[in-house]
Design an enzyme around this catalytic site. Structure first.
Site: not given
Lengths: 547, 547
Positions: B139, B72, B193, B362, B364-366
């Site tokens: 992710h 990213h 994370d 969308h 989140s990637g977390h």
């Protein structure tokens, strides 16, 4: 020719804040709201923004009344500005009037404005053309109303800020009956709050926070410090109730909150027993688990209580290990970064911090999509005018109304300064008037404009670089130029660049010895700009003065 | 004495972004991540921020490897800065390496950095002390890994950015087996994370967006324009799949996104058929319902595609009635205002705009809280070091770990520059080293500091007010002073104030005819500051130059 009904939003359509709506029939005008808006981050140095009411300045004699729906800070914030120009009575319910009085006193206008107390359920006439019926709505402060406004062209309903809360903090649910009655009479136009038009579902009741607070008070070992808006009277009541239930003393801090609490207790809108209230300077004598403090600064404002606590700059209060700090408010869009920075600073000082979404300590005061549907179906207006929202909210509100069968041509998505002309059969959108923002900055209202803000933005991006030089009779430099620069380069690291700049100036002066002052300054500025950009990749504001 | 294992976060602890972690044993160092951070709103004029890696500058010879978890933008953004100083190979999976190559080429460092391709499941040695085992995580970009790092003191696990997505866009779920295997071997410390530590529950799978996209593609009558991050390769694949399904041509716009797509297709990480790709300049020939455009600018950046479209400043594309614009990204905290302003502008130009929460476009990637619990219970580390988060996130992450039975003294909530020393039995938090932000502004890296930013802030709040005057031999003014002011007052309205300022200067000069240059300037500045504040309630930066 029959006179026309005109509705003109002067603020709040295309933005959150600085609501102001003009209702005009023949030569009579009523004004609803005199709100302020908090500046966006890019409006550098601006304290607040008030509606552009130039339109009214030519028609001051026509204004018959100012109607205020409720007393939240932002909703009455411009009143001391507007009432300098407008000579008309202000109609508001007792709590709202009390909050307005505080505002007017701060603005030095206290004795000059006629405040007329009204009650939900009243009916009164204004001028020849208007009959006003305030009706109760639920929001997040007591004593809120919307207005039914009967005009010769038909009945207008303005919701004010509302949600359909069946269990509000003060136990007074919205007046469904009145809305239905309006509907039976036939409503020409509904002006309705659009703030949460992009939120699906229903907004939670104020009552639901009590669970969150109950858990908080049951579990907190040390002091509890709760930040909220100074005018969120219902929240203050909820905290006071919890304090009483769990045997804590309540201290109120922050001048505006203290003023509001005093006034609301006097008028009977806040029911707090004297025995649980303590002064902030007396809490040192109490054990931590017996203390709850309510404070201003829920938006992270550096000068409010919470901002000062976060930076260790409060003179009578320090965050200590074991404190539980609660943010009982949403971050207003644009304030998120500041709020989170404040929260992080409070953690750094040893507090445990509760905020959305990790604790149930705040609910919105505005209707979500399902409530907007209910409002439209209760009132069944011919025309819908979404107000109180950014363009995205107004557009979503309109989409909701179309789902309910209101034809597209009966919905006006308009931005500030766009007059609407209404008859029984037709809604005409007139050309938008010129207008904009009136910035309040320090003591000045309207004295700074976009050109000033553009300069501030330029300065904020790259600082300035200033050269002052003197020339002798034959156009040569007298001594060295003086360079003054701020916000551009670290003075030590920049020394070399300044030397290079001086060389650049000398070169330009020598090349253009026959050129006059203004032109030479311009040539120096251009050359300096190019030189500095080549050296740093940045573009400060460059000016050269030949003295 | 036994050498000690030291872990030092140089970035990403106490903030979102500019992650960099140093793992040091004896005289060997590995560095994980070289990320950038986007500046906060109050960091005026700053382009980006890189980690403060002063600590490494004394130990450059010790650095044996730089490990990167994924590609990213923000996670590789500082690589061209850091690799100017660091001479060590960079280890990354093929897609990540491809994205790094693009970055290094932009920074002119392409040929000087050794990029070593690795794969999830590999095992390799670095120096005398480290064995590295990259393992696959999910992710929002393919080819992500975390790292198992075996040191003489024990096994360290770094998660990188992750969520436990069972149905990721590329169909490759996280490597649960490897995490369990680590756990069996015994994990000394987990660096995990913390981005979403204040979000309850589970983060939704990337797959769930497909429903939202499917609905969008089925219903949109005109063109579809989707904004996302340039490096969100999985999202680009999802859009391409939808384009194929619904018979639309796909155009990619925005240089960084085009570069990334080209590289990812070459490496086989993006599977897009040539036949559906068109150039943005060719879409004019296609019917609106056959077009989908992917673009940069999901954060409202004025210079990216979406920002230019919103302001009508794109030279090959204009928003037209009937367009559906989709923001397929979260607003990074602090960007909300800019994103919403862009959305409002797009509405104003006639587009329908879809964004959270009004459409499911969308995720989140977390990891959210439940996934963090799963990670901790899978890995069962002795020590937990929450990374990648503001203090509020690190604190929440720690609270979650305590719920799972990790003792408080085994969790290190630390901010950047705080070294940890680990043995099998003990985690010691050392005193925090001095350090801070390295600002990138134009071509300068680290040349501006807080003093420059404070000046910019002062200028942003009130502009400047500059007086240049000349004195004759006996200390009287020679002619009138020159006043230059920007960002303070509208020049027309300010004329009177400038006259008053000149009078003020003359008065001070006459009162202090015996005072030397520097002192006199100061006296003039003080008097001017007082005068201007009294007149306007504002405090511009005031300077006086005697020439």
């Amino acid at each position: 020719m029959l006179a026309k009904l005109r509705i003109i939003p002067l603020g709040g359509c295309g933005e959150i804040g600085k609501n102001m709506t003009v209702i005009e029939y023949d030569d009579e005008i009523i004004v609803i709201h005199t709100d302020i808006m908090f500046p966006e981050n890019y409006m550098l140095g601006v304290d607040s923004i008030i509606p552009d009411y130039k339109y009214l300045l030519d028609k001051l004699d026509n204004i018959k009344a100012v109607l205020i729906t409720h007393g939240h800070e932002d909703h009455i914030g411009a009143i001391a500005h507007v009432m300098r120009d407008v000579d008309a009575p202000v109609y508001a319910t007792p709590l709202t009037a009390g909050l307005i009085e505080v505002k007017l006193r701060q603005g030095g206008l206290h004795s000059e404005v006629e405040l007329v107390p009204i009650q939900a359920g009243d009916k009164f006439h204004i001028g020849q053309n208007f009959t006003i019926e305030p009706f109760h709505v639920a929001h997040s402060i007591p004593d809120c109303v919307g207005f039914g406004i009967t005009t010769p062209a038909g009945l207008i309903v303005h919701t004010g800020d509302y949600k359909f809360d069946h269990t509000p903090a003060d136990g007074w649910p919205p007046d469904f009956a009145k809305l239905s009655e309006f509907s039976e009479r036939g409503v020409l136009a509904l002006l309705a709050d659009s703030t949460n038009a992009d939120r699906p579902g229903w907004t939670k009741s104020e009552k639901t926070i009590e669970k969150g607070f109950d858990e908080l008070f049951r579990n907190a070992q040390g002091r509890i410090i709760i930040a909220s808006f100074a005018s969120l009277i219902s929240r203050i009541q909820q905290v006071a109730d919890m304090a009483e239930k769990y045997g804590r003393y309540l201290a109120i801090t922050g001048r505006s909150m203290r003023d509001n609490v005093k006034m609301a207790r006097r008028l009977g809108y806040l029911n707090i027993d004297d025995s649980i209230l303590v002064d902030i300077s007396d809490i040192a004598d109490l054990p931590a688990h017996r203390i709850v403090i309510m404070a201003t600064g829920s938006q992270g404002e550096p000068s409010a209580v919470m901002g000062r606590l976060a930076r260790g700059r409060h003179n009578r209060l320090q965050i200590q290990e074991g404190d539980t700090v609660v943010f009982s408010a949403h971050a207003i869009p644009g304030n998120e970064e500041l709020v989170y920075r404040t929260i992080n600073q409070l953690y750094r000082r040893g507090a445990n911090v509760l905020y959305e979404p990790i604790a149930n300590v705040h609910v919105s005061g505005h209707a979500s999509q399902e409530e907007m549907k209910l409002m439209i179906n209760l009132v069944r207006p011919r025309f819908l005018i979404p107000v109180h929202g950014e363009l995205r909210h107004l557009t979503q509100h309109a989409a909701i109304a179309r789902q309910l069968g209101i034809p597209e041509e009966n919905i006006a998505i308009i931005e500030n300064g766009t007059p609407l002309e209404l008859t029984q059969d037709e809604l005409v959108v007139c050309p938008r008037m010129k207008g904009g923002y009136i910035f309040v900055d320090g003591a000045s209202v309207g004295e700074i404009d976009w050109s000033v803000l553009r300069d501030r933005d330029k300065l904020a991006q790259g600082g300035f670089f200033f050269a002052v030089l003197s020339l002798n009779g034959d156009g040569r430099m007298l001594g060295e130029p003086d360079i003054v620069s701020r916000g551009f380069l670290d003075p030590v690291e920049g020394r070399e660049i300044i030397e290079g700049a001086k060389d650049t100036i000398e070169r330009v002066v020598n090349q253009h010895r026959d050129t006059g002052g203004g032109k030479l300054s311009k040539k120096i500025e251009d050359a300096l700009g190019r030189y500095l950009y080549a050296e740093t990749g940045r573009r400060p504001l460059v000016q050269a003065v030949i003295k």
